[in-house]
Enzyme design. Sequence first.
Site, PDB file in Angstrom:
ATOM      1  N   ASP A   1       0.828  -1.326  -0.123  1.00  0.00           N
ATOM      2  CA  ASP A   1      -0.106   0.168  -0.114  1.00  0.00           C
ATOM      3  C   ASP A   1       0.798   1.149   0.119  1.00  0.00           C
ATOM      4  OD1 ASP A   1      -2.716   1.354   0.429  1.00  0.00           O
ATOM      5  OD2 ASP A   1      -1.713   1.945   2.251  1.00  0.00           O
TER       6      ASP A   1
ATOM      7  N   GLU B   1       1.795   0.306  -5.038  1.00  0.00           N
ATOM      8  CA  GLU B   1       1.260   1.792  -5.530  1.00  0.00           C
ATOM      9  C   GLU B   1       2.574   2.494  -5.614  1.00  0.00           C
ATOM     10  OE1 GLU B   1      -3.122   2.532  -4.104  1.00  0.00           O
ATOM     11  OE2 GLU B   1      -1.700   2.094  -2.400  1.00  0.00           O
TER      12      GLU B   1
END
Length: 891
Positions: A486, A523
Amino acid sequence: MLDQSVVEEQPSVGQLDRLRAYWVRRDTIVWNIHALPNARYELHYSLDGSLELTPQGIQHGNVLPLERDPFGLDSTLAAAFPHLQGLPVLRLAPEHHDLVATMLRGQVAVQAYHADDQSLIDATALQIPGVLDDLYHYTGELGVSFDEQKRPILRLWAPTARSVGLLLYADSAKGTRAIRSAMTFDPQTGVWSIVGKPSWKNQFYRFLVDVFVPSTGQFEQNVVTDPYSLSLSTNSQHSQIVDLQSQRLKPKGWSKLAKPSLAKPTDIVLYELHVRDFSITDSSVPAELRGTYKAFTQFESNGVQHLQRLAKAGVSHVHLLPVFDIATIEEHRPDRTRIDFDYLASLPADSTEQQAYLFPIRDRDGFNWGYDPRHYTTPEGSYSTDPDGSTRIYEFREMVQALNQIGLRIVMDVVYNHTHSSGQASCAVLDRIVPGYYHRLDADGNVCNSTCCANTASEQHMMEKLMLDSLRTWAVDYKVDGFRFDLMGHHLKRNLLAIRAMLDSLTLAEHGVDGKAIYVYGEGWNFGEVADGARGENASQHAMAGTGIGTFSDRLRDAARGGGPFVGFQVQGFATGLLDRPNVYEQRAFVERHYQVAVLSDVVRLSLAGNLADYPILSCEGQQTLGGHLYINGKPAAYGLRPDDHIAYVSAHDNETLFDGIQVKAPIESPMAERVRMHNLALSLVALAQGIPFFHAGDELLRSKSLDRNSYNSSDWFNRIDWTGQQNTWGSGLPPSADNHEHWATVGPLLANPALKPTAEDMAFSYAHFQTMLQIRRSSGLFRLNSAELIKQKVWFPNTGPDQVVGLVLMVLDDGIGEQCDQQFSRVVVAFNGSHHSLSYSDASFGHYNLQLHPLLANGYDPVLAQASFDRSHGSISVPGFSCVVWVEYR
C-alpha cells in the site's frame, strides 16, 4: 537555501514542545535556525525530564557546548537526510560522545543565544531517529523466540526507555493479575530482554515501558503490546507467547503443501478480494464461518466454486486486502451491531436512508477494508472463529492451504507505510515504545499524515528491519506467495530492494518456500513529504522501473475509463464512449473528441506493450518516438523497463468500481447491453496486456457499490457480492455522504432509473466474457512475454499515426521472430474497438495472414462477434462496436 519565511514564523524565545532540530549522528545536530555571526549554541539534557524554557533560556538539567560547522553536512549525511541540506550544522565535541546514549534516555533540547548579552535567540527539542540509528544498528531477533530448552526469550528494542518490565498474564480475561518481571538492557544494541520458563508458552504479556515522551513533555509509564506480536488476545489488548513451529498450529499436510505451478512472473493474474466480502452474505457457507478465513475451506460453497472456475480460466493469485491485525474492527462478535438487510433492501434505490442508517454504526458492524495496522505480523482476529489467541494462526494457514489446493496462490496487501495511531493514542504501539522514532516527522516534529494516517519512516533502520522481519514471517511461516505494498511510494527504493533480496534468499531446501517465486508489487504514487526523493529515492513508478517489482500503472486505467480518480467524474475514455457516444459532460466538438481518443489510443497501445519506456511508437501526431518520451498530460505515457514492472488494471477497491464508473460516464441513453460491452472492453484491455493483469473481485459480475467511491467503512451492504450472479448491488441507495455527497445530484437519477439495473443475464454475459479473456491469455505465451526484448520483437501495432482509424487499436503478436513462445499459434491479431459503430481496417500485410477467429470466441457466448470478419483477399478486418476480437494463425 534556508526558507526565511519559516525562520520568521518561529517564536522568538523558542518552544520545547516543538522538535525543530535534528540529531542525525552522535556528533551532528542540524537546526532550522538563522545562523547569526555572534550566536552560541548549547545542548541541554535532563534525565528526569525537568527542562524548562524561560525568557532567560533553558533551565535545569545539564548543558554541553555545540560548535557551528561552516561546511555543513558531509556527503554521507547529506545523502541520508536530503531534506536537511543547506541548514546550519552543529557539532558535539568528541569527549562528550560517550554521554549521548545516556542523554537520549531523558529529555534533550538545544538553544541558541547571543554571545554578547546572553539573550535567547531560540530553543527547541530534538528529532532523534538519526542518532539512534547511529548508536544502535541492531540486526538480531526481536519479539518471541525459543531456545533449545523450549524457554521463550522476549526481546524489545527500546533504547530511550529508562526501564522496561514484562507483564505476564495467565490468560487474557479482564482483571487477570499480571506478574511483573524486570527486563535486562543491552547498551550496545538498545534491546531489553528476558528469558522465561517453558510454562510461559501460550500465556499473554505486555510491556511496561518507562520513557520520556516529547509530545507530553514528561516520562510516561506505557503499558503496551509487542510490535513483533505473533498472536494476540481479542481486540489486541495483550500479546501472546506462541511458537509458530508448534504442530498444534499447523493444519494437516501443512509442511508438505504444494504450490500451484508458476513458471514466470508474467504468468500471474491477480484477483483482489476482501476476506469478509468473500463470504459474509454467502448463504452456502455455515453462518458461523461467514466472513472468516475458514470460509475458504468450504469447497462446495458458492464463493469457493466461483474461485475454482476463475482459477481454471487463468487467475493465478488471490490478492487479499489487509489480513494483519487491524485497529478498527471489533473482534468480539457479540459486541458488533447487526445490520438489518431486509430493511435496507426495502428502501428506494436512490434513498439517503441506507447511508443514514449505516453511518452511526459504521465502526461497530465488523466491516473495514483494514488499511489501519496495529500489529503487522499477527493475523487479524475478526476473520477468525475465535479471536482470543492462536486460533487465528491455524485458520489463516487453513485458508492459504485451501486456496493453494484449488490452484490459487495468495497475496497479502501490506501496509507498512503507516500505522493507525501514533503518540500516546490507545491503539499506538511503536510510538509508545520509542517515541518519535518510527514515524516520519515534519519540520515541527509533528507526525506526517499524507497517507491519511500516521506515516512510518522506513528510512530509519529499525523500521526497515520491522518490515523485513515481518515479511519473512509471512513468507516462511504462512507460505504467502506475494506482497502488495500500500502506498509503496512512501517507502524508499532501497527498502524494496532489501525486501526483494531477502525474499530471493529463501529456498525450499532451507526455508520450505521458494522466495524467488514470491511476487512483490505496490502503489508507486509520488506525493507527500517523500515526493521526488525528498527523503531519499522513494519507491515511485519511475524509480522501480527495471527492478521486477511491479507498480500499478494509472496510464491504462485513465485512458480506458477516462479522467482520473480525483478529477473528471464524468470524463469519458477509450472504452467508455468518448469517440461517438458522448455524455452530457462531453458535449464538445467531434474533432476534439476524435483527437483525444487518438491520444488515448497511443497510451492504450503502450500499455498493451507492457508499459515499456523504450517501446517505439508512431504517435497520433506522426512522431516516431519511445513510450517514455511521449508526454501526455505532463507525464510520460510509459515508464517501465521490463514487463513484470507493469500492473495493468482499470479498477481496484479504491474509487468507483469499473461498472459504476461506466454507469456515470456512458450517455444516459446508452442501453444496458452497450454499457456491459464497454465494461467488457475495458477488462479485455487488462486481460490481454503484456505485464501482469489485476482485477477487482466481482468485476466479472458487473460489481457495483451503488457509486460509493470510498467504501472502506461502508458496511457489508455497499460492499456485498452475490457469487451466484442473481442479484446486482446497483441501486443500494445513495452512497455515504462523506466521500460522495458532491455527486448525489448526478448519481441519484441514475440509481433511480430501473433500466440501469443489470439483470442476471447481463451479469452472466460479463462473467462469460471475463473467463474467455482469461482463457485466451492463458492459451498463448505471446500474451505473457517475459522480457522487454521479446515484447519489442514480437508485439507491434498497425493503424497508428495521424492517418489511423481512430477508435480501433490493433495489436499483432508475431512468433515468427526470435525465440518461439507459442507451440500452437504462429501469430495472434487482437482488435479493440472503442467506437459505438463497427470499424474496419485494411493492411496489405494482412493479406499474408491466414487468420481464424480464436476458438474460444467461436463458442457463441457473444452473438455480436458473428459480425467480426477477416478478409484475406483484401487484407482487411472488421470489428463490431465496443468489442474485443482475437484472431489466430495456426502453425
